[in-house]
Design a protein around this motif. Structure first.
Motif, PDB file in Angstrom:
ATOM      1  N   TYR A  22       0.832  -1.206   0.000  1.00  0.00           N
ATOM      2  CA  TYR A  22       0.000   0.000   0.000  1.00  0.00           C
ATOM      3  C   TYR A  22       0.868   1.257   0.000  1.00  0.00           C
ATOM      4  O   TYR A  22       0.651   2.192  -0.770  1.00  0.00           O
ATOM      5  N   HIS A  23       1.873   1.266   0.864  1.00  0.00           N
ATOM      6  CA  HIS A  23       2.729   2.446   0.976  1.00  0.00           C
ATOM      7  C   HIS A  23       3.534   2.672  -0.312  1.00  0.00           C
ATOM      8  O   HIS A  23       3.563   3.777  -0.866  1.00  0.00           O
ATOM      9  N   GLY A  24       4.163   1.602  -0.787  1.00  0.00           N
ATOM     10  CA  GLY A  24       5.032   1.738  -1.952  1.00  0.00           C
ATOM     11  C   GLY A  24       4.272   1.966  -3.244  1.00  0.00           C
ATOM     12  O   GLY A  24       4.547   2.922  -3.989  1.00  0.00           O
ATOM     13  N   TYR A  25       3.323   1.082  -3.516  1.00  0.00           N
ATOM     14  CA  TYR A  25       2.607   1.185  -4.774  1.00  0.00           C
ATOM     15  C   TYR A  25       1.561   2.301  -4.747  1.00  0.00           C
ATOM     16  O   TYR A  25       1.212   2.853  -5.792  1.00  0.00           O
ATOM     17  N   GLY A  26       1.122   2.670  -3.553  1.00  0.00           N
ATOM     18  CA  GLY A  26       0.310   3.873  -3.417  1.00  0.00           C
ATOM     19  C   GLY A  26       1.126   5.108  -3.767  1.00  0.00           C
ATOM     20  O   GLY A  26       0.629   6.051  -4.377  1.00  0.00           O
ATOM     21  N   GLY A  27       2.394   5.053  -3.391  1.00  0.00           N
ATOM     22  CA  GLY A  27       3.308   6.142  -3.748  1.00  0.00           C
ATOM     23  C   GLY A  27       3.510   6.232  -5.253  1.00  0.00           C
ATOM     24  O   GLY A  27       3.524   7.340  -5.817  1.00  0.00           O
ATOM     25  N   LEU A  28       3.658   5.061  -5.896  1.00  0.00           N
ATOM     26  CA  LEU A  28       3.813   5.053  -7.351  1.00  0.00           C
ATOM     27  C   LEU A  28       2.545   5.584  -8.028  1.00  0.00           C
ATOM     28  O   LEU A  28       2.619   6.302  -9.033  1.00  0.00           O
ATOM     29  N   TRP A  29       1.397   5.237  -7.469  1.00  0.00           N
ATOM     30  CA  TRP A  29       0.106   5.725  -7.982  1.00  0.00           C
ATOM     31  C   TRP A  29       0.081   7.257  -7.941  1.00  0.00           C
ATOM     32  O   TRP A  29      -0.292   7.911  -8.912  1.00  0.00           O
ATOM     33  N   ASP A  30       0.492   7.822  -6.802  1.00  0.00           N
ATOM     34  CA  ASP A  30       0.513   9.281  -6.661  1.00  0.00           C
ATOM     35  C   ASP A  30       1.514   9.914  -7.627  1.00  0.00           C
ATOM     36  O   ASP A  30       1.239  10.955  -8.235  1.00  0.00           O
ATOM     37  N   MET A  31       2.676   9.282  -7.764  1.00  0.00           N
ATOM     38  CA  MET A  31       3.693   9.821  -8.667  1.00  0.00           C
ATOM     39  C   MET A  31       3.195   9.816 -10.108  1.00  0.00           C
ATOM     40  O   MET A  31       3.438  10.768 -10.859  1.00  0.00           O
ATOM     41  N   ALA A  32       2.494   8.752 -10.492  1.00  0.00           N
ATOM     42  CA  ALA A  32       1.946   8.690 -11.852  1.00  0.00           C
ATOM     43  C   ALA A  32       1.003   9.871 -12.083  1.00  0.00           C
ATOM     44  O   ALA A  32       1.039  10.510 -13.141  1.00  0.00           O
ATOM     45  N   GLY A  33       0.199  10.186 -11.067  1.00  0.00           N
ATOM     46  CA  GLY A  33      -0.733  11.301 -11.177  1.00  0.00           C
ATOM     47  C   GLY A  33      -0.037  12.645 -11.291  1.00  0.00           C
ATOM     48  O   GLY A  33      -0.574  13.593 -11.857  1.00  0.00           O
ATOM     49  N   GLU A  34       1.183  12.713 -10.756  1.00  0.00           N
ATOM     50  CA  GLU A  34       1.912  13.993 -10.816  1.00  0.00           C
ATOM     51  C   GLU A  34       2.656  14.175 -12.124  1.00  0.00           C
ATOM     52  O   GLU A  34       2.854  15.298 -12.581  1.00  0.00           O
ATOM     53  N   TYR A  35       3.108  13.069 -12.728  1.00  0.00           N
ATOM     54  CA  TYR A  35       3.920  13.194 -13.940  1.00  0.00           C
ATOM     55  C   TYR A  35       3.146  12.986 -15.224  1.00  0.00           C
ATOM     56  O   TYR A  35       3.623  13.362 -16.292  1.00  0.00           O
ATOM     57  N   LEU A  36       1.961  12.388 -15.151  1.00  0.00           N
ATOM     58  CA  LEU A  36       1.179  12.119 -16.356  1.00  0.00           C
ATOM     59  C   LEU A  36      -0.140  12.882 -16.314  1.00  0.00           C
ATOM     60  O   LEU A  36      -0.773  12.979 -15.264  1.00  0.00           O
ATOM     61  N   ARG A  37      -0.525  13.393 -17.477  1.00  0.00           N
ATOM     62  CA  ARG A  37      -1.813  14.101 -17.529  1.00  0.00           C
ATOM     63  C   ARG A  37      -2.938  13.087 -17.551  1.00  0.00           C
ATOM     64  O   ARG A  37      -2.746  11.963 -18.029  1.00  0.00           O
ATOM     65  N   PRO A  38      -4.119  13.476 -17.055  1.00  0.00           N
ATOM     66  CA  PRO A  38      -5.267  12.573 -17.129  1.00  0.00           C
ATOM     67  C   PRO A  38      -5.519  12.158 -18.575  1.00  0.00           C
ATOM     68  O   PRO A  38      -5.563  13.006 -19.472  1.00  0.00           O
ATOM     69  N   GLY A  39      -5.617  10.840 -18.776  1.00  0.00           N
ATOM     70  CA  GLY A  39      -5.803  10.344 -20.134  1.00  0.00           C
ATOM     71  C   GLY A  39      -5.350   8.906 -20.210  1.00  0.00           C
ATOM     72  O   GLY A  39      -5.155   8.256 -19.182  1.00  0.00           O
ATOM     73  N   PRO A  40      -5.165   8.395 -21.422  1.00  0.00           N
ATOM     74  CA  PRO A  40      -4.814   6.981 -21.613  1.00  0.00           C
ATOM     75  C   PRO A  40      -3.489   6.593 -20.942  1.00  0.00           C
ATOM     76  O   PRO A  40      -3.381   5.493 -20.382  1.00  0.00           O
ATOM     77  N   ALA A  41      -2.492   7.483 -21.001  1.00  0.00           N
ATOM     78  CA  ALA A  41      -1.181   7.148 -20.418  1.00  0.00           C
ATOM     79  C   ALA A  41      -1.289   6.973 -18.909  1.00  0.00           C
ATOM     80  O   ALA A  41      -0.737   6.017 -18.340  1.00  0.00           O
ATOM     81  N   LEU A  42      -2.014   7.877 -18.267  1.00  0.00           N
ATOM     82  CA  LEU A  42      -2.181   7.785 -16.806  1.00  0.00           C
ATOM     83  C   LEU A  42      -2.970   6.538 -16.445  1.00  0.00           C
ATOM     84  O   LEU A  42      -2.626   5.824 -15.505  1.00  0.00           O
ATOM     85  N   LYS A  43      -3.986   6.254 -17.230  1.00  0.00           N
ATOM     86  CA  LYS A  43      -4.819   5.078 -16.979  1.00  0.00           C
ATOM     87  C   LYS A  43      -3.976   3.808 -17.112  1.00  0.00           C
ATOM     88  O   LYS A  43      -4.062   2.897 -16.282  1.00  0.00           O
ATOM     89  N   ALA A  44      -3.154   3.769 -18.172  1.00  0.00           N
ATOM     90  CA  ALA A  44      -2.308   2.593 -18.396  1.00  0.00           C
ATOM     91  C   ALA A  44      -1.298   2.430 -17.273  1.00  0.00           C
ATOM     92  O   ALA A  44      -1.102   1.324 -16.747  1.00  0.00           O
TER      93      ALA A  44
END
Lengths: 105, 108
Positions: free
Chosen positions: B64-86
């Motif tokens: 939860y801590h680690g992959y939740g962190g990756l989830w948050d990082m994805a949201g910061e570096y990728l715009r909402p759209g197919p790339a973020l979803k993938a």
């Protein structure tokens, strides 16, 4: 810089957890287990485990510091917190080095 | 907004719990058990309900801590759209895979 180090170390630790769990799932019998344990005694693996200890400790200490800053700890305490974290990391590094390279591990 | 705040708190709390858990894990596996990291010793320990519960909680908290962190990082570096979803789909699948694989070690 602390924020970036925290992120980089976090990604590295996520990769390690994945690898660690994959290795654990392959340890289905005593012979394979003994082989992996024997492999883990090699100097390069010990060095990698020591680096992992430092990586995890850095990530944790930076994380605590960043959280305290997020919670509003005064900016004048940033440097003392950094010094405290660096001191704890150095202490862990010395204890870990003794255990991994010269001690009971 | 409340869900984000809860996620923020749980990630930090998880980090503190992981610190304690990692201390126990490292001590038991690498310091106290010196020379006795055998299949028999580890298997015996993993038959005790307390250790199974500890390792299960440790695994779930770490993921939860680690992959939740990756989830948050994805949201910061990728715009909402197919790339973020993938990216987030991959993160969730990896997290689920690790929990499943780890559970197979704990509950063979």
């Amino acid at each position: 810089m602390a924020w970036a180090a925290h992120r980089v170390s976090g990604v590295a630790l996520c990769a390690f957890v994945m690898l660690h769990v994959m290795v654990l799932t392959s340890l289905g019998n005593p012979e394979e287990f003994a082989r992996i344990v024997e492999f883990s005694h090699k100097p390069v693996v010990r060095a990698a485990e020591y680096a992992l200890l430092l990586l995890a400790a850095s990530h944790a200490l930076i994380g605590v510091r960043l959280t305290l800053m997020d919670l509003g700890v005064p900016a004048r305490l940033e440097k003392p917190m950094f010094v405290a974290a660096a001191t704890m990391l150095a202490a862990l590094g010395i204890i870990g080095a003794r255990a991994f390279f010269w001690g009971t591990h | 907004m409340r869900a984000n705040a809860l996620h923020w708190v749980l990630r930090r709390l998880g980090g503190v719990l992981l610190l304690a858990g990692l201390g126990v894990h490292m001590y038991v596996m690498h310091f106290a058990a010196a020379g006795n990291v055998t299949y028999q010793a580890v298997s015996a320990r993993l038959m005790q309900p307390g250790w199974i519960a500890f390792n299960a909680a440790f695994l779930l908290t770490a993921v939860y801590h680690g992959y939740g962190g990756l989830w948050d990082m994805a949201g910061e570096y990728l715009r909402p759209g197919p790339a973020l979803k993938a990216a987030r789909t991959i993160i969730v699948l990896l997290a689920m895979g690790i929990v499943l694989a780890g559970s197979m070690s704990l509950f063979p």
